[in-house]
Write an enzyme that holds these catalytic residues in place. Structure first.
Site, PDB file in Angstrom:
ATOM      1  N   ASP A  52      39.579  31.707  35.307  1.00 47.91           N
ATOM      2  CA  ASP A  52      38.520  30.721  35.061  1.00 47.91           C
ATOM      3  C   ASP A  52      37.440  31.407  34.517  1.00 47.91           C
ATOM      4  O   ASP A  52      36.478  30.955  34.004  1.00 47.91           O
ATOM      5  CB  ASP A  52      38.194  30.385  36.646  1.00 47.91           C
ATOM      6  CG  ASP A  52      37.462  31.367  37.404  1.00 47.91           C
ATOM      7  OD1 ASP A  52      37.595  32.573  37.164  1.00 47.91           O
ATOM      8  OD2 ASP A  52      36.984  31.018  38.517  1.00 47.91           O
ATOM      9  N   SER A  53      37.534  32.808  34.153  1.00 45.53           N
ATOM     10  CA  SER A  53      36.496  33.437  33.096  1.00 45.53           C
ATOM     11  C   SER A  53      36.483  32.559  31.818  1.00 45.53           C
ATOM     12  O   SER A  53      35.422  32.761  30.968  1.00 45.53           O
ATOM     13  CB  SER A  53      37.110  34.695  32.754  1.00 45.53           C
ATOM     14  OG  SER A  53      38.191  34.815  32.265  1.00 45.53           O
ATOM     15  N   ASP A  91      44.047  30.904  37.656  1.00 41.70           N
ATOM     16  CA  ASP A  91      43.136  31.007  38.728  1.00 41.70           C
ATOM     17  C   ASP A  91      42.738  29.601  39.243  1.00 41.70           C
ATOM     18  O   ASP A  91      42.788  28.439  38.606  1.00 41.70           O
ATOM     19  CB  ASP A  91      41.747  31.438  37.842  1.00 41.70           C
ATOM     20  CG  ASP A  91      41.229  32.787  38.015  1.00 41.70           C
ATOM     21  OD1 ASP A  91      41.515  33.249  39.400  1.00 41.70           O
ATOM     22  OD2 ASP A  91      40.546  33.227  37.468  1.00 41.70           O
ATOM     23  N   LYS A 119      45.740  32.567  41.746  1.00 44.06           N
ATOM     24  CA  LYS A 119      44.550  33.524  42.293  1.00 44.06           C
ATOM     25  C   LYS A 119      43.346  32.636  42.732  1.00 44.06           C
ATOM     26  O   LYS A 119      42.958  32.041  42.418  1.00 44.06           O
ATOM     27  CB  LYS A 119      44.293  34.430  40.996  1.00 44.06           C
ATOM     28  CG  LYS A 119      43.292  35.443  41.307  1.00 44.06           C
ATOM     29  CD  LYS A 119      43.493  36.615  40.364  1.00 44.06           C
ATOM     30  CE  LYS A 119      42.271  36.201  39.157  1.00 44.06           C
ATOM     31  NZ  LYS A 119      41.041  35.843  39.710  1.00 44.06           N
ATOM     32  N   GLU A 121      39.841  33.950  45.027  1.00 46.66           N
ATOM     33  CA  GLU A 121      38.691  35.103  45.425  1.00 46.66           C
ATOM     34  C   GLU A 121      38.437  35.150  46.748  1.00 46.66           C
ATOM     35  O   GLU A 121      37.785  34.042  47.278  1.00 46.66           O
ATOM     36  CB  GLU A 121      37.623  34.785  44.526  1.00 46.66           C
ATOM     37  CG  GLU A 121      37.958  34.714  42.852  1.00 46.66           C
ATOM     38  CD  GLU A 121      36.551  34.686  42.149  1.00 46.66           C
ATOM     39  OE1 GLU A 121      35.587  34.625  42.564  1.00 46.66           O
ATOM     40  OE2 GLU A 121      36.747  34.589  40.793  1.00 46.66           O
ATOM     41  N   GLU A 188      38.269  44.131  41.227  1.00 44.98           N
ATOM     42  CA  GLU A 188      37.114  44.200  40.101  1.00 44.98           C
ATOM     43  C   GLU A 188      35.858  44.839  40.580  1.00 44.98           C
ATOM     44  O   GLU A 188      35.254  44.727  41.522  1.00 44.98           O
ATOM     45  CB  GLU A 188      36.728  42.740  39.858  1.00 44.98           C
ATOM     46  CG  GLU A 188      35.849  42.405  38.636  1.00 44.98           C
ATOM     47  CD  GLU A 188      35.719  41.019  37.942  1.00 44.98           C
ATOM     48  OE1 GLU A 188      36.611  40.351  38.506  1.00 44.98           O
ATOM     49  OE2 GLU A 188      35.052  40.793  37.155  1.00 44.98           O
TER      50      GLU A 188
HETATM   51  O1  KIV Z   1      38.920  34.958  35.466  1.00 49.34           O
HETATM   52  C1  KIV Z   1      39.400  36.165  35.163  1.00 49.34           C
HETATM   53  O2  KIV Z   1      39.594  36.291  33.895  1.00 49.34           O
HETATM   54  C2  KIV Z   1      39.520  37.257  36.063  1.00 49.34           C
HETATM   55  C3  KIV Z   1      39.926  38.699  35.498  1.00 49.34           C
HETATM   56  C4  KIV Z   1      38.730  39.125  34.835  1.00 49.34           C
HETATM   57  C5  KIV Z   1      40.390  39.537  36.589  1.00 49.34           C
HETATM   58  O3  KIV Z   1      39.431  36.851  37.267  1.00 49.34           O
END
Ligand code: KIV
Length: 270
Positions: A52-53, A91, A119, A121, A188
């Site tokens: 989600d970056s 994510d 994924k 968090e 992270e």
């Molecule tokens: O969203 C993302 O790209 C991430 C990575 C930096 C681990 O969570």
């Protein structure tokens, strides 16, 4: 000398567990589109993360908080079209897994878009969610340390687990998530010694970003690898400078991770 080669068959959770058992590092790249995903497959990148970056690297938001399910699904579908061999993680966006039931509904959509794993968090509060998803056949990557979706609670993008109390809490969270059935763990911005301790204490493979050399794998965001980030984080490296072209940059990153040359001390935290 390491010469990365194209993946021959689909990478699975079992492949990664075997690699951890054999002490063989694997490579993760956070990327968002079909051509980069195809290049990752050619370079032997075992896991790709549709992070989600993308809210910050592609869509121009100030944080990952505004990212929606629709945006994640759009990019997971693109990556899945470009890459048939790497294990694809998707994510789950901010507040789409606040309860186990909500997580199940939304994780189903990410998996149906082409991901092989989701994924999420957070720490101990996610143990029931991890169990709910993994019991139903949805692999889960947990994410501890700097969890960007909580940036407003954390008060900025800072290294986490530097003091004894928070370090112990992170270790406990990691063990709980491992016992709940999590398949992978992203760490992270965590001091190297703590990341090493966590990696040695859990059965699931760990993937570090700003977490030192001793995690089972490394992840970097493609924009950082290619020098596209205006203010690159300390833990990242522009591999394009040395390599000269994009395929070469990806190969250099992959090779340096496999050989344990990346990250260097300058990319890590104490
Ligand atoms: O969203 C993302 O790209 C991430 C990575 C930096 C681990 O969570």
């Amino acid at each position: 000398m390491y010469a990365p080669s194209e993946l021959e068959k689909l990478v699975t959770v079992q492949t990664l567990r075997k690699m951890k058992a054999n002490g063989e590092k694997f490579i993760t790249v956070a990327l968002y589109d079909a051509p980069m995903a195809a290049m990752a497959q050619k370079t032997g990148v075992e896991t790709v993360l549709v992070g989600d970056s993308l809210g910050m690297t592609v869509l121009g938001y100030d944080s990952t908080v505004p990212v929606t399910m629709e945006q994640m699904i759009y990019h997971v579908e693109a990556v899945a079209r470009g890459n048939k061999k790497s294990l694809i993680m998707g994510d789950m966006p901010f507040m789409t897994y606040a309860t186990p039931e909500q997580a199940l509904t939304n994780a189903t959509r990410i998996m149906q878009a082409g991901a092989h794993m989701v994924k999420i968090e957070g720490g101990a509060w996610l143990a029931d969610t991890v169990k709910m998803l993994t019991d139903r056949g949805i692999p889960v990557c947990a994410h501890l340390g700097l969890t960007p979706q909580s940036v407003h609670k954390l008060g900025g993008y800072r290294v986490q687990g530097r003091d004894e109390k928070h370090a112990e809490q992170m270790l406990e969270d990691a063990i709980l998530l491992d016992q709940a059935g999590a398949d992978l763990l992203v760490l992270e911005c965590v001091p190297s010694a703590l990341a090493k301790r966590i990696t040695e204490s859990v059965s699931m493979p760990t993937i570090g970003i700003g977490a030192g050399r001793d995690t089972d794998a490394q992840v970097l965001v493609i924009n950082d690898i290619l020098g596209l980030t205006e203010q690159p984080p300390k833990f990242s490296k522009n591999f394009l400078v040395e390599a000269g072209d994009i395929p070469g940059a990806l190969r250099k990153y992959a090779g340096d991770v496999k050989l344990g040359v990346f990250p260097e001390d300058s990319h890590t935290f104490n």
